[in-house]
Design an enzyme around this catalytic site. Structure first.
Site, mmCIF file in Angstrom:
data_model
loop_
_atom_site.group_PDB
_atom_site.id
_atom_site.type_symbol
_atom_site.label_atom_id
_atom_site.label_comp_id
_atom_site.label_asym_id
_atom_site.label_seq_id
_atom_site.Cartn_x
_atom_site.Cartn_y
_atom_site.Cartn_z
ATOM 1 N N GLU A 191 18.816 4.621 14.248
ATOM 2 C CA GLU A 191 19.377 5.454 13.183
ATOM 3 C C GLU A 191 20.456 6.404 13.695
ATOM 4 O OE1 GLU A 191 16.181 7.374 11.102
ATOM 5 O OE2 GLU A 191 15.360 5.487 10.345
ATOM 6 N N ASP B 251 -7.087 17.170 -29.014
ATOM 7 C CA ASP B 251 -6.315 18.414 -28.995
ATOM 8 C C ASP B 251 -7.193 19.622 -28.692
ATOM 9 O OD1 ASP B 251 -3.838 17.362 -29.470
ATOM 10 O OD2 ASP B 251 -3.878 17.685 -31.638
ATOM 11 N N HIS C 59 3.169 18.848 -37.369
ATOM 12 C CA HIS C 59 3.608 19.664 -36.243
ATOM 13 C C HIS C 59 5.024 20.171 -36.425
ATOM 14 C CE1 HIS C 59 0.578 19.743 -33.128
ATOM 15 N NE2 HIS C 59 0.328 18.464 -33.280
ATOM 16 N N GLN D 205 -0.123 14.434 -37.076
ATOM 17 C CA GLN D 205 1.004 14.506 -36.160
ATOM 18 C C GLN D 205 2.254 15.023 -36.867
ATOM 19 O OE1 GLN D 205 1.536 14.575 -32.378
ATOM 20 N NE2 GLN D 205 -0.231 13.510 -33.192
ATOM 21 N N GLU E 99 2.857 9.186 -26.630
ATOM 22 C CA GLU E 99 2.058 10.321 -26.144
ATOM 23 C C GLU E 99 0.582 10.103 -26.463
ATOM 24 O OE1 GLU E 99 1.768 15.171 -26.881
ATOM 25 O OE2 GLU E 99 2.869 13.895 -28.292
ATOM 26 N N HIS E 100 0.281 9.820 -27.724
ATOM 27 C CA HIS E 100 -1.086 9.527 -28.164
ATOM 28 C C HIS E 100 -1.126 8.103 -28.693
ATOM 29 C CE1 HIS E 100 -0.441 13.928 -29.026
ATOM 30 N NE2 HIS E 100 -1.535 14.004 -28.303
ATOM 31 N N HIS F 136 16.452 13.126 18.172
ATOM 32 C CA HIS F 136 15.094 12.747 17.792
ATOM 33 C C HIS F 136 14.422 11.978 18.928
ATOM 34 C CE1 HIS F 136 16.236 13.870 13.741
ATOM 35 N NE2 HIS F 136 15.057 13.492 13.250
#
Length: 436
Positions: free
Chosen positions: A420, A366, A267, A264, A332-333, A425
């Protein structure tokens, strides 16, 4: 070694955990302003701005007529890669495709007793832009990014898939990327990168038609550009530096843990390599293993900087505490390098991807395992998921009333509408159901 193990219960440990919990970050004002300037330039000057930025930062001699990869370049790529690469590429494509086939979503309808039909219509977007980083000027082609973005789009049924990636200084794209693109069904590739490439995908130029979805990793300029065009197009996510968190008990192998932390850390200096262990003795052995393995890496300086500035080894009192911390961090992992990892799996609530057991390194995910490696970072795994087929799908609700069914629901609809303050409507129902 630049990492010193810290007890999670100590004041230092608590402060570090709080920092990890609040690690979401956006680009600074300088990056943000520069990206805004780039997007405005591409939006107003189109191809002229796109080529100017490309010439300035990537390929000085690239001309507009060479911006799009030609059929000849695609054909040449097949001959330029090794048979071994082709075999590995085919295997990776098969694994990723097989996994993502399970993600297909189907349209559905339900008919009520009164005959009213409701349902959901699932359709792919018309077009998707897939961004692939240049990888050190094309020397380290990120083939896996092509597969992880292109295959789910193809399974979703996206008709037009466009890939953008920076060319090298001679205006070439690594043949491995081109072959991977062709294999997954991408036939429209442009030699453009960074924020100007994202802007071209979002707003279009005379050469590049705009797309509906933009996906793919990149540096802070790519990420900020995606953030700024989000809303005009869908984006996969706002991604930060890559990260791994390894939960390890006394049975874990320190060499394996160190290897995965370094995988990791190499990177990016901003990458986040973390381990929480229940064994203080193991923590010391991890440090020693990191020192031993670091010197052998081709990107040792990057990994060393990452570990010294952002690396984490925490010592927890037990696995219960370690899992609680992992859920707070929402990495993330997440690797469960513990005895009986599947028994602890049910306790995990927040992680982009979970790797179970000592023989499941994050790098398998990966490249070849099959699940997508485009994952939420910076704690966003608390509410978001991996890129997948759904990223390229949109859903439309279906509603069909008969006269009798509308008449039966009329009073309820009108009551809610008038409550409302929306009398038009209410009238749109009343005018259809009033007695003749």
């Amino acid at each position: 070694m630049p990492i010193t193990p810290i007890h999670a219960a100590s004041d230092h440990g608590k402060a570090l955990i709080a920092k990890l919990h609040d690690r979401f970050q956006l680009a600074g004002s300088e990056c943000r302003d520069k990206v805004t300037e780039i997007i405005d330039a591409v939006r107003t000057r189109g191809d002229q701005a796109l080529i100017a930025y490309t010439n300035q930062f990537d390929s000085p001699g690239l001309t507009l007529d060479r911006l799009k990869v030609s059929p000849e370049e695609f054909a040449a790529a097949t001959a330029e890669v090794s048979p071994e690469f082709k075999a590995t590429l085919d295997k990776a494509i098969d694994r990723v495709r097989t996994f993502h086939e399970h993600e297909k979503a189907e349209s559905w309808v339900v008919t009520r007793e009164d005959g009213t039909i409701t349902g959901r219509l699932v359709r792919p977007v018309d077009s998707a832009g897939l961004y692939v980083p240049g990888g050190q000027g094309g020397k380290t082609p990120l083939v896996s990014s092509v597969l992880m973005n292109g295959i789910p789009a193809a399974i979703a049924g996206v008709e037009r898939m466009v890939m953008l990636t920076p060319a090298d200084r001679e205006g070439r794209i690594n043949p491995a990327l081109l072959l991977a693109a062709r294999k997954v069904g991408i036939h429209e590739v442009y030699k453009a990168g960074s924020a100007w490439g994202i802007a071209a995908l979002a707003f279009g130029t005379n050469t590049i038609a705009p797309v509906d979805v933009i996906v793919g990793p990149g540096n802070q300029f790519v990420t900020e550009a995606k953030k700024q065009v989000a809303g005009r197009v869908r984006i996969d996510m706002i991604a930060g530096p890559s990260e791994v968190l390894i939960i390890a008990d006394h049975t874990a192998n320190p060499a394996f843990i160190a290897a995965d932390m370094l995988a990791q850390a190499e990177h990016d200096p901003q990458a986040l390599a973390m381990c929480i262990t229940t064994s203080e003795k193991l923590a010391g052995r991890i440090v020693a293993a990191l020192e031993k393995q670091l010197a052998k890496l081709s990107r040792a300086e990057i990994a060393k900087k990452s570990l010294s500035e952002r690396g984490v080894i925490l010592v927890a009192k037990d696995l219960d505490e370690a899992i609680l911390l992992a859920n707070d961090i929402a990495a993330e992992h997440l690797e469960l390098m513990v005895h009986e990892p599947f028994l602890w799996l049910t306790r995990v609530r927040h992680a982009g991807a979970i790797f179970l057991g000592r023989h499941t390194p994050e790098s398998a995910g990966d490249y070849l395992a099959g699940p997508n490696h485009v994952l939420p970072t910076m704690g966003t795994a608390r509410f978001s998921s991996a890129l997948g087929v759904e990223t390229f799908l949109k859903k439309s609700s279906l509603i069909a009333y008969s006269e009798e069914a509308l008449r039966a629901d009329s009073d309820h609809i009108q009551l809610l509408a008038r409550l409302e303050g929306l009398t038009a409507h209410a009238n749109s129902v009343a005018i259809r159901t009033k007695k003749k």
